[in-house]
Write a protein that holds these residues in place. Structure first.
Motif, PDB file in Angstrom:
ATOM      1  N   PRO A 203      11.147  10.012  -5.978  1.00 18.66           N
ATOM      2  CA  PRO A 203      11.232   9.352  -4.409  1.00 18.66           C
ATOM      3  C   PRO A 203      12.319   9.295  -4.123  1.00 18.66           C
ATOM      4  N   LEU A 204      12.913  10.035  -3.039  1.00 24.25           N
ATOM      5  CA  LEU A 204      14.214   9.891  -2.435  1.00 24.25           C
ATOM      6  C   LEU A 204      14.363   9.089  -1.392  1.00 24.25           C
ATOM      7  N   CYS A 205      13.617   8.996  -0.427  1.00 24.77           N
ATOM      8  CA  CYS A 205      13.593   8.112   0.683  1.00 24.77           C
ATOM      9  C   CYS A 205      12.789   6.712   0.687  1.00 24.77           C
ATOM     10  N   CYS A 206      11.464   6.989   0.812  1.00 24.89           N
ATOM     11  CA  CYS A 206      10.638   5.778   0.996  1.00 24.89           C
ATOM     12  C   CYS A 206      10.695   4.917  -0.084  1.00 24.89           C
ATOM     13  N   SER A 207      10.714   3.396   0.196  1.00 23.00           N
ATOM     14  CA  SER A 207      10.821   2.641  -0.729  1.00 23.00           C
ATOM     15  C   SER A 207      10.152   1.132  -0.229  1.00 23.00           C
TER      16      SER A 207
ATOM     17  N   GLY B  92       0.913  -1.190   0.002  1.00 25.77           N
ATOM     18  CA  GLY B  92      -0.077  -0.130  -0.166  1.00 25.77           C
ATOM     19  C   GLY B  92       0.872   1.313   0.012  1.00 25.77           C
ATOM     20  N   HIS B  93       1.877   1.288   0.781  1.00 26.72           N
ATOM     21  CA  HIS B  93       2.885   2.377   0.901  1.00 26.72           C
ATOM     22  C   HIS B  93       3.527   2.670  -0.393  1.00 26.72           C
ATOM     23  N   ARG B  94       4.119   1.607  -1.059  1.00 29.63           N
ATOM     24  CA  ARG B  94       4.557   1.628  -2.415  1.00 29.63           C
ATOM     25  C   ARG B  94       3.794   2.231  -3.501  1.00 29.63           C
ATOM     26  N   ALA B  95       2.435   1.665  -3.300  1.00 33.11           N
ATOM     27  CA  ALA B  95       1.401   2.091  -4.630  1.00 33.11           C
ATOM     28  C   ALA B  95       1.315   3.926  -4.458  1.00 33.11           C
ATOM     29  N   PHE B  96       1.317   4.246  -3.079  1.00 38.05           N
ATOM     30  CA  PHE B  96       1.024   5.516  -2.823  1.00 38.05           C
ATOM     31  C   PHE B  96       2.191   6.357  -3.531  1.00 38.05           C
ATOM     32  N   ILE B  97       3.571   5.880  -3.240  1.00 37.10           N
ATOM     33  CA  ILE B  97       4.786   6.594  -3.444  1.00 37.10           C
ATOM     34  C   ILE B  97       4.713   6.602  -5.059  1.00 37.10           C
ATOM     35  N   HIS B  98       4.501   5.492  -5.731  1.00 39.19           N
ATOM     36  CA  HIS B  98       4.567   5.353  -7.283  1.00 39.19           C
ATOM     37  C   HIS B  98       3.546   6.144  -8.067  1.00 39.19           C
ATOM     38  N   ARG B  99       2.354   6.343  -7.342  1.00 35.13           N
ATOM     39  CA  ARG B  99       1.041   7.007  -7.793  1.00 35.13           C
ATOM     40  C   ARG B  99       1.407   8.610  -7.750  1.00 35.13           C
ATOM     41  N   SER B 100       1.979   8.979  -6.553  1.00 34.08           N
ATOM     42  CA  SER B 100       1.943  10.510  -6.229  1.00 34.08           C
ATOM     43  C   SER B 100       3.301  11.075  -6.197  1.00 34.08           C
ATOM     44  N   VAL B 101       4.322  10.158  -6.228  1.00 33.79           N
ATOM     45  CA  VAL B 101       5.686  11.053  -5.694  1.00 33.79           C
ATOM     46  C   VAL B 101       6.601  10.676  -7.119  1.00 33.79           C
ATOM     47  N   LYS B 102       6.828  11.906  -7.594  1.00 38.18           N
ATOM     48  CA  LYS B 102       7.665  11.958  -8.908  1.00 38.18           C
ATOM     49  C   LYS B 102       8.986  11.502  -8.676  1.00 38.18           C
TER      50      LYS B 102
END
Length: 330
Positions: free
Chosen positions: A326-330, A314-324
């Motif tokens: 991503p430096l940190c989260c993975s 779920g967290h990765r889906a948010f990052i891939h969808r919303s963060v152009k």
């Protein structure tokens, strides 16, 4: 609907600061109290009225800001509070905490210890959770901020951050090192042989560690701890945490580690993404109303052998969808 926790460890989203709460069947442990009232809001939400043990890593406001309010409140009781003395700290928050603790000891059964160093027994041992103080050594704490470490290195408030290790069913699950700097790390490693831990809450919110050689500091700590999960307890828009060089050094040393930020770093996105964040845990998160959460409050489920939430998917889906970028989260 708020999730009521049972047998969990919560690494709270308090903005720029730290607070971790252990809720076991027969006891509650708090490590650091965060900068403002976030800890109190979480305790109210979870119907927690008594904290058995409360440990303060060091005297910075973003680690103890809510402590005076907690002690003065009639809503809560605390069995034991422990922290280390810091004659260099002159903030109003530190002065308020010491005054309120001194007054509270006169009118309650509170145990107040001005010492938080390794002991022969754990500081908390309830249910499956055992908490131990791994640092600072008595030597470093005794010298204290303003003194010198091994004759030529100046000790600061961050140097004497208490390092708390949490083991679950005998396995080291979580390391909470406060804002420990290079002196603190050297002292920690000199006095502890085995440091391997599943989850590391990275020191100083991922900010600069007080040394010119950031990569060497990160490598030294990560080599010793070798975590599978690294967490930054950060506040969006404050101090630029986590630092880009810190993150790069972690990724180089721990390419397979999962990295999580409690709030969305401006390094990852200069705008706050729209849309629901239904992957977040249904518990208090400081950044929820302003849509600043990334992982938000992070939960470790003690009934599911240390499962970490929010889920990676779920967290990765948010990052891939919303963060152009991503430096940190993975």
């Amino acid at each position: 609907m708020t999730l009521k926790l049972n047998r969990s460890i919560a690494i709270l989203d308090v903005g720029h600061g730290n607070s971790t709460v252990v809720i076991e069947d027969n006891g509650v442990l708090v490590v650091d109290a965060g900068p403002k009232s976030a800890l109190l809001e979480f305790l109210r939400e979870q119907n927690v009225t008594h904290v058995d043990v409360l440990l303060i890593s060091h005297a910075d406001q973003d680690h103890l800001g809510a402590l005076a309010q907690l002690i003065a409140s009639e809503e809560f009781t605390v069995g034991r509070i422990a922290l280390n003395s810091d004659a260099d700290q002159e903030s109003d928050a530190w002065d308020d905490v010491l005054y309120v603790l001194n007054q509270a000891r006169r009118r309650t059964e509170l145990r107040f210890d001005v010492s938080l160093v390794p002991e022969d027994k754990p500081v908390f041992d309830r249910g499956s959770v055992r908490a131990e103080v791994l640092g600072p050594s008595r030597y470093l704490a005794g010298k204290g901020p303003g003194g010198t470490y091994m004759k030529d290195r100046r000790i600061t408030t961050n140097s004497i951050s208490a390092v708390i290790g949490l083991a679950v069913e005998g396995t080291r699950m979580l390391l909470l090192p406060g804002d420990i700097d290079e002196i603190g790390v050297d002292d920690l490693l000199a006095n502890n042989e085995k440091m391997n831990t599943f989850i590391l809450v990275f020191p100083h919110h991922g900010g600069k560690p007080g040394t010119a050689n950031i990569a060497a500091y990160v490598k030294k700590l990560c080599d010793a701890v070798d975590p599978q999960v690294v967490i930054f307890s950060n506040g969006r828009g404050l101090y630029g945490t986590p630092n880009r060089e810190v993150v790069a050094a972690i990724r180089e040393r721990l390419p397979k580690a999962r990295i999580m930020c409690t709030q969305l770093s401006e390094h990852c996105s200069d705008v706050l993404p729209d849309g629901d964040k239904d992957y977040l845990n249904d518990v208090f998160c400081c950044g929820r109303e302003r849509r600043q959460c990334c992982a938000g409050t992070i939960l470790i489920d003690l009934d599911e052998t240390g499962a970490v939430f929010p889920s990676m998917e779920g967290h990765r889906a948010f990052i891939h969808r919303s963060v152009k970028q991503p430096l940190c989260c993975s």
